[in-house]
Design a protein around this motif. Structure first.
Motif, PDB file in Angstrom:
ATOM      1  N   ALA A  90       0.851  -1.190   0.000  1.00  0.00           N
ATOM      2  CA  ALA A  90       0.000   0.000   0.000  1.00  0.00           C
ATOM      3  C   ALA A  90       0.881   1.231   0.000  1.00  0.00           C
ATOM      4  O   ALA A  90       2.004   1.206   0.510  1.00  0.00           O
ATOM      5  CB  ALA A  90      -0.917   0.014   1.228  1.00  0.00           C
ATOM      6  N   ILE A  91       0.373   2.284  -0.582  1.00  0.00           N
ATOM      7  CA  ILE A  91       1.034   3.580  -0.505  1.00  0.00           C
ATOM      8  C   ILE A  91       0.269   4.427   0.499  1.00  0.00           C
ATOM      9  O   ILE A  91      -0.959   4.521   0.430  1.00  0.00           O
ATOM     10  CB  ILE A  91       1.055   4.286  -1.870  1.00  0.00           C
ATOM     11  CG1 ILE A  91       2.038   3.584  -2.809  1.00  0.00           C
ATOM     12  CG2 ILE A  91       1.431   5.763  -1.718  1.00  0.00           C
ATOM     13  CD1 ILE A  91       2.105   4.192  -4.190  1.00  0.00           C
ATOM     14  N   VAL A  92       0.993   5.001   1.431  1.00  0.00           N
ATOM     15  CA  VAL A  92       0.409   5.939   2.394  1.00  0.00           C
ATOM     16  C   VAL A  92       1.071   7.287   2.126  1.00  0.00           C
ATOM     17  O   VAL A  92       2.246   7.470   2.430  1.00  0.00           O
ATOM     18  CB  VAL A  92       0.631   5.486   3.844  1.00  0.00           C
ATOM     19  CG1 VAL A  92       0.042   6.517   4.810  1.00  0.00           C
ATOM     20  CG2 VAL A  92       0.014   4.111   4.079  1.00  0.00           C
ATOM     21  N   THR A  93       0.340   8.191   1.531  1.00  0.00           N
ATOM     22  CA  THR A  93       0.915   9.447   1.073  1.00  0.00           C
ATOM     23  C   THR A  93       0.154  10.657   1.588  1.00  0.00           C
ATOM     24  O   THR A  93      -1.051  10.576   1.847  1.00  0.00           O
ATOM     25  CB  THR A  93       0.942   9.486  -0.470  1.00  0.00           C
ATOM     26  OG1 THR A  93       1.452  10.748  -0.915  1.00  0.00           O
ATOM     27  CG2 THR A  93      -0.456   9.276  -1.058  1.00  0.00           C
ATOM     28  N   SER A  94       0.859  11.760   1.718  1.00  0.00           N
ATOM     29  CA  SER A  94       0.214  13.018   2.088  1.00  0.00           C
ATOM     30  C   SER A  94      -0.290  13.757   0.866  1.00  0.00           C
ATOM     31  O   SER A  94      -0.914  14.813   0.993  1.00  0.00           O
ATOM     32  CB  SER A  94       1.203  13.904   2.855  1.00  0.00           C
ATOM     33  OG  SER A  94       1.559  13.291   4.070  1.00  0.00           O
ATOM     34  N   ALA A  95      -0.030  13.214  -0.311  1.00  0.00           N
ATOM     35  CA  ALA A  95      -0.537  13.797  -1.548  1.00  0.00           C
ATOM     36  C   ALA A  95      -2.005  13.427  -1.732  1.00  0.00           C
ATOM     37  O   ALA A  95      -2.499  12.472  -1.128  1.00  0.00           O
ATOM     38  CB  ALA A  95       0.274  13.293  -2.739  1.00  0.00           C
ATOM     39  N   SER A  96      -2.691  14.165  -2.589  1.00  0.00           N
ATOM     40  CA  SER A  96      -4.052  13.771  -2.954  1.00  0.00           C
ATOM     41  C   SER A  96      -3.978  12.505  -3.799  1.00  0.00           C
ATOM     42  O   SER A  96      -2.920  12.168  -4.354  1.00  0.00           O
ATOM     43  CB  SER A  96      -4.729  14.884  -3.763  1.00  0.00           C
ATOM     44  OG  SER A  96      -4.104  15.022  -5.035  1.00  0.00           O
ATOM     45  N   ARG A  97      -5.084  11.792  -3.906  1.00  0.00           N
ATOM     46  CA  ARG A  97      -5.102  10.560  -4.703  1.00  0.00           C
ATOM     47  C   ARG A  97      -4.756  10.853  -6.168  1.00  0.00           C
ATOM     48  O   ARG A  97      -3.980  10.124  -6.794  1.00  0.00           O
ATOM     49  CB  ARG A  97      -6.483   9.895  -4.598  1.00  0.00           C
ATOM     50  CG  ARG A  97      -6.601   8.567  -5.342  1.00  0.00           C
ATOM     51  CD  ARG A  97      -7.923   7.918  -5.015  1.00  0.00           C
ATOM     52  NE  ARG A  97      -7.984   7.603  -3.590  1.00  0.00           N
ATOM     53  CZ  ARG A  97      -7.611   6.430  -3.062  1.00  0.00           C
ATOM     54  NH1 ARG A  97      -7.165   5.471  -3.845  1.00  0.00           N
ATOM     55  NH2 ARG A  97      -7.686   6.227  -1.763  1.00  0.00           N
ATOM     56  N   GLU A  98      -5.320  11.928  -6.696  1.00  0.00           N
ATOM     57  CA  GLU A  98      -5.069  12.272  -8.094  1.00  0.00           C
ATOM     58  C   GLU A  98      -3.590  12.569  -8.327  1.00  0.00           C
ATOM     59  O   GLU A  98      -2.992  12.114  -9.307  1.00  0.00           O
ATOM     60  CB  GLU A  98      -5.921  13.469  -8.517  1.00  0.00           C
ATOM     61  CG  GLU A  98      -5.775  13.837  -9.981  1.00  0.00           C
ATOM     62  CD  GLU A  98      -6.652  15.005 -10.394  1.00  0.00           C
ATOM     63  OE1 GLU A  98      -6.684  15.320 -11.601  1.00  0.00           O
ATOM     64  OE2 GLU A  98      -7.297  15.612  -9.507  1.00  0.00           O
ATOM     65  N   LEU A  99      -2.997  13.327  -7.409  1.00  0.00           N
ATOM     66  CA  LEU A  99      -1.585  13.661  -7.544  1.00  0.00           C
ATOM     67  C   LEU A  99      -0.719  12.410  -7.426  1.00  0.00           C
ATOM     68  O   LEU A  99       0.227  12.219  -8.201  1.00  0.00           O
ATOM     69  CB  LEU A  99      -1.175  14.678  -6.482  1.00  0.00           C
ATOM     70  CG  LEU A  99       0.304  15.049  -6.413  1.00  0.00           C
ATOM     71  CD1 LEU A  99       0.786  15.598  -7.742  1.00  0.00           C
ATOM     72  CD2 LEU A  99       0.568  16.036  -5.289  1.00  0.00           C
ATOM     73  N   CYS A 100      -1.031  11.564  -6.476  1.00  0.00           N
ATOM     74  CA  CYS A 100      -0.283  10.326  -6.283  1.00  0.00           C
ATOM     75  C   CYS A 100      -0.284   9.474  -7.549  1.00  0.00           C
ATOM     76  O   CYS A 100       0.772   9.030  -8.022  1.00  0.00           O
ATOM     77  CB  CYS A 100      -0.869   9.536  -5.113  1.00  0.00           C
ATOM     78  SG  CYS A 100      -0.115   7.913  -4.842  1.00  0.00           S
ATOM     79  N   ILE A 101      -1.453   9.258  -8.119  1.00  0.00           N
ATOM     80  CA  ILE A 101      -1.572   8.425  -9.319  1.00  0.00           C
ATOM     81  C   ILE A 101      -0.845   9.071 -10.494  1.00  0.00           C
ATOM     82  O   ILE A 101      -0.136   8.399 -11.259  1.00  0.00           O
ATOM     83  CB  ILE A 101      -3.056   8.172  -9.651  1.00  0.00           C
ATOM     84  CG1 ILE A 101      -3.684   7.292  -8.557  1.00  0.00           C
ATOM     85  CG2 ILE A 101      -3.207   7.509 -11.014  1.00  0.00           C
ATOM     86  CD1 ILE A 101      -5.177   7.118  -8.672  1.00  0.00           C
ATOM     87  N   ASN A 102      -0.977  10.386 -10.650  1.00  0.00           N
ATOM     88  CA  ASN A 102      -0.289  11.084 -11.737  1.00  0.00           C
ATOM     89  C   ASN A 102       1.221  10.944 -11.626  1.00  0.00           C
ATOM     90  O   ASN A 102       1.918  10.735 -12.630  1.00  0.00           O
ATOM     91  CB  ASN A 102      -0.661  12.569 -11.733  1.00  0.00           C
ATOM     92  CG  ASN A 102      -2.013  12.834 -12.364  1.00  0.00           C
ATOM     93  OD1 ASN A 102      -2.737  11.906 -12.704  1.00  0.00           O
ATOM     94  ND2 ASN A 102      -2.372  14.099 -12.515  1.00  0.00           N
TER      95      ASN A 102
END
Length: 201
Positions: A90-102
């Motif tokens: 899993a990825i746990v990120t402080s980015a938004s989902r859209e930004l993470c995927i991009n």
């Protein structure tokens, strides 16, 4: 997984009259604080929580989503991901989902089934909420998870769990100085036995 998926640039509210663009400003304190944290939490930390700061945070997020130039994966990241079943990470990120995927797509990395993004948590890193949610999505106890982190806020969050932790890259974190540190993923070996993994540095 490492969370070096986006760069932070602060924008002042002042427009450059010649170009019609927002004028960026940076400081070392802002960059150090921002790494690994939600955009909105970072902006409001420095500017206070008001309509102006929330609008600036939104502008930053929109700018980051469309900016992919220079996005490259950490060395060895793709090879490591290819050895792990998509449902086992899993990825746990402080980015938004859209930004993470991009950013994953820009770096040529596969998108895992489970992503915990800024929208999924009430409290971002250094609060450990995201990691506990990630463990829940994986159906694992937090102590059975290995976290890779590259930011001070993420390291602080991981240390508040019972997970194993490895620090990736050159983050000069005051927390976790005694932990395993790796420059990238090229020296990692992963062996799988059914649904369990052995990771060797």
């Amino acid at each position: 997984m490492p969370e070096d998926l986006h760069d932070f640039v602060f924008f002042s509210k002042n427009f450059d009259r010649a170009s019609g663009t927002l004028v960026p400003f940076l400081s070392e304190a802002q960059v150090n604080y921002a790494h690994g944290r939600k955009t909105q939490e970072t902006v409001t930390h420095f500017l206070g929580r008001n309509k102006k700061s929330l609008k600036i945070a939104k502008t930053i997020e929109q700018h980051e989503i469309i900016t992919t130039q220079g996005i490259i994966p950490v060395l060895g990241a793709l090879q490591i991901l290819e050895k792990i079943h998509p449902e086992h990470l899993a990825i746990v990120t402080s980015a938004s989902r859209e930004l993470c995927i991009n950013r994953l797509q820009a770096a040529g990395l596969p998108c895992p089934k489970f992503i915990v993004s800024a929208e999924d948590v009430i409290c971002g890193k250094p609060d450990p909420e995201g990691y506990f949610l990630g463990a829940q999505l994986l159906g694992l106890a937090i102590e059975d998870i290995l976290i890779f982190e590259d930011a001070q806020a993420g390291i602080q969050a991981a240390l508040k769990t019972c997970a194993s932790l490895a620090i990736v890259g050159s983050c000069d974190a005051s927390a976790g100085k005694e932990l395993a540190r790796i420059p990238d993923f090229t020296k990692i070996q992963i062996m799988r036995s059914k649904n369990r993994y052995m990771v060797m540095f």
